[in-house]
Scaffold this active site. Structure first.
Site, PDB file in Angstrom:
ATOM      1  N   TYR A 197      37.934 -12.519 -21.071  1.00 20.58           N
ATOM      2  CA  TYR A 197      36.704 -11.827 -20.635  1.00 20.58           C
ATOM      3  C   TYR A 197      36.962 -10.318 -20.442  1.00 20.58           C
ATOM      4  O   TYR A 197      37.932  -9.928 -19.785  1.00 20.58           O
ATOM      5  CB  TYR A 197      36.162 -12.443 -19.326  1.00 20.58           C
ATOM      6  CG  TYR A 197      35.077 -11.551 -18.772  1.00 20.58           C
ATOM      7  CD1 TYR A 197      33.830 -11.502 -19.409  1.00 20.58           C
ATOM      8  CD2 TYR A 197      35.320 -10.679 -17.723  1.00 20.58           C
ATOM      9  CE1 TYR A 197      32.856 -10.622 -18.988  1.00 20.58           C
ATOM     10  CE2 TYR A 197      34.343  -9.794 -17.289  1.00 20.58           C
ATOM     11  CZ  TYR A 197      33.116  -9.770 -17.930  1.00 20.58           C
ATOM     12  OH  TYR A 197      32.164  -8.889 -17.529  1.00 20.58           O
ATOM     13  N   CYS A 250      22.579  -3.461 -10.009  1.00 19.74           N
ATOM     14  CA  CYS A 250      21.668  -2.502  -9.385  1.00 19.74           C
ATOM     15  C   CYS A 250      21.206  -1.443 -10.382  1.00 19.74           C
ATOM     16  O   CYS A 250      20.626  -0.434  -9.999  1.00 19.74           O
ATOM     17  CB  CYS A 250      22.320  -1.851  -8.171  1.00 19.74           C
ATOM     18  SG  CYS A 250      22.546  -2.987  -6.801  1.00 19.74           S
ATOM     19  N   GLY A 251      21.501  -1.632 -11.668  1.00 21.80           N
ATOM     20  CA  GLY A 251      20.894  -0.784 -12.703  1.00 21.80           C
ATOM     21  C   GLY A 251      21.631   0.507 -13.017  1.00 21.80           C
ATOM     22  O   GLY A 251      20.996   1.525 -13.316  1.00 21.80           O
ATOM     23  N   LYS A 252      22.965   0.486 -13.006  1.00 18.76           N
ATOM     24  CA  LYS A 252      23.709   1.727 -13.305  1.00 18.76           C
ATOM     25  C   LYS A 252      23.472   2.204 -14.734  1.00 18.76           C
ATOM     26  O   LYS A 252      23.203   3.375 -14.974  1.00 18.76           O
ATOM     27  CB  LYS A 252      25.209   1.501 -13.086  1.00 18.76           C
ATOM     28  CG  LYS A 252      25.626   2.223 -11.873  1.00 18.76           C
ATOM     29  CD  LYS A 252      26.950   2.073 -11.278  1.00 18.76           C
ATOM     30  CE  LYS A 252      28.169   2.256 -12.089  1.00 18.76           C
ATOM     31  NZ  LYS A 252      28.961   1.029 -12.154  1.00 18.76           N
ATOM     32  N   ASN A 254      21.003   1.505 -16.638  1.00 19.59           N
ATOM     33  CA  ASN A 254      19.604   1.939 -16.773  1.00 19.59           C
ATOM     34  C   ASN A 254      19.414   3.363 -16.242  1.00 19.59           C
ATOM     35  O   ASN A 254      18.748   4.190 -16.871  1.00 19.59           O
ATOM     36  CB  ASN A 254      18.660   1.002 -16.007  1.00 19.59           C
ATOM     37  CG  ASN A 254      18.630  -0.397 -16.600  1.00 19.59           C
ATOM     38  OD1 ASN A 254      19.138  -0.613 -17.690  1.00 19.59           O
ATOM     39  ND2 ASN A 254      18.044  -1.331 -15.883  1.00 19.59           N
ATOM     40  N   ASN A 365      25.916 -13.027 -17.439  1.00 20.04           N
ATOM     41  CA  ASN A 365      26.833 -11.892 -17.570  1.00 20.04           C
ATOM     42  C   ASN A 365      27.207 -11.641 -19.040  1.00 20.04           C
ATOM     43  O   ASN A 365      28.263 -11.105 -19.346  1.00 20.04           O
ATOM     44  CB  ASN A 365      28.099 -12.138 -16.732  1.00 20.04           C
ATOM     45  CG  ASN A 365      28.944 -10.888 -16.573  1.00 20.04           C
ATOM     46  OD1 ASN A 365      28.417  -9.772 -16.505  1.00 20.04           O
ATOM     47  ND2 ASN A 365      30.256 -11.044 -16.539  1.00 20.04           N
ATOM     48  N   ARG A 398      20.960  -2.548  -3.016  1.00 19.53           N
ATOM     49  CA  ARG A 398      19.703  -3.292  -3.055  1.00 19.53           C
ATOM     50  C   ARG A 398      19.395  -3.684  -1.613  1.00 19.53           C
ATOM     51  O   ARG A 398      20.044  -4.573  -1.060  1.00 19.53           O
ATOM     52  CB  ARG A 398      19.948  -4.520  -3.936  1.00 19.53           C
ATOM     53  CG  ARG A 398      18.797  -5.394  -4.243  1.00 19.53           C
ATOM     54  CD  ARG A 398      19.302  -6.581  -5.051  1.00 19.53           C
ATOM     55  NE  ARG A 398      19.492  -6.265  -6.451  1.00 19.53           N
ATOM     56  CZ  ARG A 398      18.543  -6.344  -7.388  1.00 19.53           C
ATOM     57  NH1 ARG A 398      17.321  -6.743  -7.052  1.00 19.53           N
ATOM     58  NH2 ARG A 398      18.804  -6.057  -8.635  1.00 19.53           N
ATOM     59  N   TYR A 491      13.165   2.080 -12.584  1.00 20.36           N
ATOM     60  CA  TYR A 491      13.400   2.500 -13.974  1.00 20.36           C
ATOM     61  C   TYR A 491      13.122   4.002 -14.150  1.00 20.36           C
ATOM     62  O   TYR A 491      13.646   4.820 -13.395  1.00 20.36           O
ATOM     63  CB  TYR A 491      12.593   1.625 -14.936  1.00 20.36           C
ATOM     64  CG  TYR A 491      12.980   0.172 -14.780  1.00 20.36           C
ATOM     65  CD1 TYR A 491      14.247  -0.260 -15.186  1.00 20.36           C
ATOM     66  CD2 TYR A 491      12.118  -0.762 -14.204  1.00 20.36           C
ATOM     67  CE1 TYR A 491      14.631  -1.588 -15.023  1.00 20.36           C
ATOM     68  CE2 TYR A 491      12.508  -2.092 -14.043  1.00 20.36           C
ATOM     69  CZ  TYR A 491      13.768  -2.486 -14.460  1.00 20.36           C
ATOM     70  OH  TYR A 491      14.153  -3.788 -14.288  1.00 20.36           O
ATOM     71  N   GLY A 492      12.287   4.371 -15.128  1.00 20.29           N
ATOM     72  CA  GLY A 492      12.061   5.784 -15.426  1.00 20.29           C
ATOM     73  C   GLY A 492      11.562   6.554 -14.210  1.00 20.29           C
ATOM     74  O   GLY A 492      11.889   7.745 -14.033  1.00 20.29           O
TER      75      GLY A 492
HETATM   76  C1  OXD Z   1      31.383  -4.454 -13.504  1.00 24.51           C
HETATM   77  C2  OXD Z   1      31.304  -4.003 -14.901  1.00 24.51           C
HETATM   78  O1  OXD Z   1      31.184  -3.624 -12.607  1.00 24.51           O
HETATM   79  O2  OXD Z   1      31.534  -4.807 -15.823  1.00 24.51           O
HETATM   80  O3  OXD Z   1      31.677  -5.631 -13.273  1.00 24.51           O
HETATM   81  O4  OXD Z   1      31.044  -2.802 -15.103  1.00 24.51           O
HETATM   82 MN    MN Z   2      31.133  -1.570 -13.377  1.00 24.78          MN
END
Ligand code: OXD
Ligand code: MN
Length: 583
Positions: A197, A250-252, A254, A365, A398, A491-492
């Site tokens: 993974y 949490c939308g990083k 995005n 995921n 959040r 979002y935007g």
């Molecule tokens: C995480 C990532 O924070 O994959 O798990 O970026």
């Molecule tokens: Mn990460």
């Protein structure tokens, strides 16, 4: 290609341990990519996707028990346990080397060992670090091609320097009982066994760029952070750079590539990075940040042309999709893609799937690995070896009830405290229990390669050296009203909060001082074209002292685990917050 004596010796040593049939040094060329892809296709390690719809894209399925980072199998191996801190699992280095060395022994019989030299950062940059990953997985090599600058360019950059991170990986048997992700910060070494993974095996990412780099950064006077970096260009043509830390989901990604809302003409958003920031003090006393990665390893479910069109465009070509649904046309689909599901497909487990069979098509995921250079809004500065100057640092989580949409800390020390007290609530979808607060300081809890109390102290120390520090803010896109509805569209429209932040950084607007920091005055958030009620806005900006006193208790409980190592400044910040809350 490589004449680096240290590298050659280490590769020989590890090959003697793992006993592969052959050792292949990766040069990063297109020809080599073709060869490796053909080989992986022939064994089924990857499948070719529809080359008309997704040119250059591949598909991969991991083992069912191997779909996410395994934090309980992730260890920091320092000579002293206290150096790993209460935030990490710890193993003594000698025990770790001998236990997992026994697993590596002979694990590559019948396999090829690939030697991947890679740069985190850009060649020659003072920020960059070089690693060498040894792996028996072509999937890993192909992902490393996207996520890092690798092969000849890294070998040339390394030259004869023996200062590189030794990253050893084998899939092993993909048995969760025989899986270990080990970090040896004192030896600049990573050992990963038994997983395929991404977060466990693309060792340049979480393992090197966060866990090992945070340790190196503390010793060398810089910071490795779990932060996106985004440039906001105002209608006047000024670009301000912001780094932001959020826990997962949490939308990083995005936020890093958001599309400005229609009500904010003239704004442009430039993506520098979506996950990791390496930050140094520049000669001007400001903080300068680079994204050490070359690609995005984004979560697919929930990503759509509505939520993140730029990510969809980025991943249309030359990308690798992992654990998504495969359609009969060899296209991909996932939950939250915002298009009709196919009538049938093969799910992430490899089983036949129909929309009503009660199973998820994609694993929650599931991921795409996509070259950052393909992002339609990639910043012209994203590969600048000197980085970009930060105007602001954001923390967020959040929180259904507590934190206002946005607030500004009083100063660097208080801002560090705000980051250290970051928390996020789990959602029903993820855990079955709504509103369970998880503390995740600076979103680094799973990624800090040493005692987190010392990490807090490092932040405070860095602040003392800054003559021109960025302002530190907290944001919360997830506040809910009494009926459980989201109060903010997200979002935007999050650009509206970023715009407030920039105007605060420029000293253009007033704010209301509260117990927790400066909160926007009514009317100072640009709501042009936004359909939001006065009442919702008021609720979004509200600070409830009773709720914050409860929060303070949660902070104190969390900090207690660090004992006397907790910086004195944080004890003072807790007292000051209590006093400001009127207790
Ligand atoms: C995480 C990532 O924070 O994959 O798990 O970026
Ligand atoms: Mn990460």
């Amino acid at each position: 290609m490589v004449r680096n004596i240290g590298a050659v010796k280490w590769v020989e040593e590890m090959a003697a341990l793992c006993k592969p049939d052959s050792v292949v040094w990766i040069d990063g060329s297109e020809d080599e990519k073709k060869r490796l892809t053909a080989q992986a296709l022939s064994t089924g390690e990857v499948l070719e996707l529809n080359q008309e719809k997704l040119p250059g894209c591949l598909y991969h399925r991991t083992a069912e028990n191997d779909v996410a980072r395994t934090e309980h199998l992730t260890f920091i191996c320092t000579s002293k346990k206290e150096d790993a801190g209460p935030n990490n699992n710890w193993m003594a280095p000698q025990d770790a080397y001998s236990k997992v060395g026994a697993l590596f022994d002979g694990c590559m019989k019948g396999r090829t060992m690939y030697v991947v030299l890679f740069i985190m950062g850009t060649a020659g940059s003072p920020f960059r670090k070089i690693g060498i990953e040894l792996t028996d997985s072509i999937y890993v090599v192909l992902n490393m091609r996207i996520m890092t600058r690798m092969g000849k360019i890294a070998a040339d950059d390394l030259g004869e320097n023996e200062d590189f991170t030794r990253c050893m990986h084998s899939k092993g048997e993909l048995d969760i009982e025989r899986r270990y992700i080990l970090h040896f910060p004192e030896d600049n070494t990573i050992w990963s066994y038994g997983s395929g993974y991404g977060g466990n095996v693309l060792l340049g990412k979480k393992c090197l760029s966060l866990r090992i780099a945070s340790y190196l950064g503390r010793n060398e006077g810089w910071m490795a952070e779990h932060m996106l970096i985004v440039g906001i260009e105002t209608p006047e043509g000024e670009t301000h750079y912001i780094a932001a830390a959020f826990p997962s989901a949490c939308g990083k990604t995005n936020l890093a590539m958001l599309i400005p809302p229609e009500g904010m003409p003239g704004y442009k958003v430039w993506t520098v990075g979506d996950d990791i920031a390496w930050i140094r003090i520049g000669p001007d006393g400001r903080l300068w940040a680079v994204n050490p990665e070359a690609g995005f390893f984004g979560v697919a479910p929930g990503t759509s042309y509505k939520t993140n069109p730029n990510a969809m465009e980025t991943a249309k070509t030359n990308s690798i999709y992992t654990n998504v649904l495969l359609t009969p046309e060899k296209n991909v689909w996932w939950e939250g893609m915002d298009v009709e599901p196919p009538a049938e497909g093969i799910d992430w487990r490899g089983n036949p799937w129909t929309p009503d069979n009660g199973e998820k098509g994609a694993h929650p995921n599931a991921r795409f690995t996509a070259p950052a250079s393909q992002c339609p809004v990639i910043s012209p500065e994203w590969e600048n070896p000197a980085g970009v100057p930060l105007s602001a640092i954001l923390f967020g989580g959040r929180r259904a009830k507590l934190a206002p949409l946005v607030y500004e800390s009083f100063n660097w020390q208080h801002g560090t405290f705000v980051g250290a007290t970051m928390a996020s609530e789990t959602t029903a979808a993820a855990t079955g229990a709504v509103g369970v607060v998880r503390r995740d300081p600076m979103a680094m809890l799973p990624f800090c390669g040493y005692n987190m109390a010392k990490y807090f102290a490092h932040w405070l120390k860095m602040g003392k050296k800054l003559t021109n520090p960025p302002k530190i803010f907290n944001v919360n896109w997830f506040k809910r009203g009494d009926a459980g509805e989201f109060l903010w569209p997200g979002y935007g429209d999050n650009l509206r909060a970023l715009d407030w932040i920039i105007r605060r950084c420029k000293g253009e607007i007033e704010a209301t001082e509260t117990a927790i920091g400066y909160v926007p005055t009514k009317g100072s958030i640009n709501t042009n074209g936004l359909d939001i009620s006065e009442a919702a806005l008021e609720k979004l900006l509200e600070v409830d002292p009773t709720a914050w006193l409860e929060e303070l208790e949660g902070m104190q409980t969390f900090f207690a685990q660090f004992g006397d190592d907790l910086p004195e400044e944080f004890v003072k910040e807790q007292q000051a917050l209590k006093a400001r809350l009127g207790k």
